[in-house]
Motif scaffolding. Structure first.
Motif: not given
Ligand code: CMP
Length: 139
Positions: A82-111
């Motif tokens: 769950a720990i690693v999988r949650n982080r994969t689903i979230m994406g990179a801390t900075n949404p600018a670097n987050a992979a397509e489809g991750t929660l941060r890519k979808l829903y976040a505006a800034s680091v």
């Protein structure tokens, strides 16, 4: 593979935007069960204590101000790895670097305002879960 629990926070930006349901649905769809959940408003002291490891960083004041700017949802997610999988689903801390489809890519505006938090290691998960939940509140 090991069965794990991890702490997730839906941050004030995602709560304000009405994305609680979208984010929880995504976790469930990916096989992470909700072992416990609570919506709450963090005090300054609670936010400072949670993020204590970042207290010397230049962005600490901004981080605490943001995390206390509105309600959050604190959750314990449970599942295989769950720990690693949650982080994969979230994406990179900075949404600018987050992979397509991750929660941060979808829903976040800034680091700084990045929609979700997730524990980064088994030790962090243990500390962070205990910070918000008693064992009797989890199932
Ligand atoms: P989180 O995973 O909750 O853990 C620490 C948080 O600090 C991180 O997400 C970011 O939201 C925040 N953070 C990291 N770097 C910066 C930055 N440069 N400016 C503002 N906030 C930051």
């Amino acid at each position: 593979m090991s069965r794990e629990r991890t702490l997730s926070i839906i941050k004030p930006d995602a709560v304000r935007a009405g994305n609680i349901g979208n984010i929880i649905a995504r976790f469930e769809r990916e096989g992470l069960a909700i072992a416990g959940a609570r919506k709450c408003q963090l005090s300054q002291a609670e936010a400072e204590g949670f993020y204590a490891e970042h207290s010397a960083r230049g962005f600490f004041g901004e981080l605490v101000a943001f995390m206390t700017s509105g309600p959050v949802v604190v959750m314990v997610l449970e599942g295989d790895d769950a720990i690693v999988r949650n982080r994969t689903i979230m994406g990179a801390t900075n949404p600018a670097n987050a992979a397509e489809g991750t929660l941060r890519k979808l829903y976040a505006a800034s680091v700084g305002e990045n929609a979700v938090h997730g524990s980064d290691s088994p030790a962090s998960a243990a500390r962070e879960i205990a910070y918000f939940f008693r064992a009797i509140e989890l199932s």
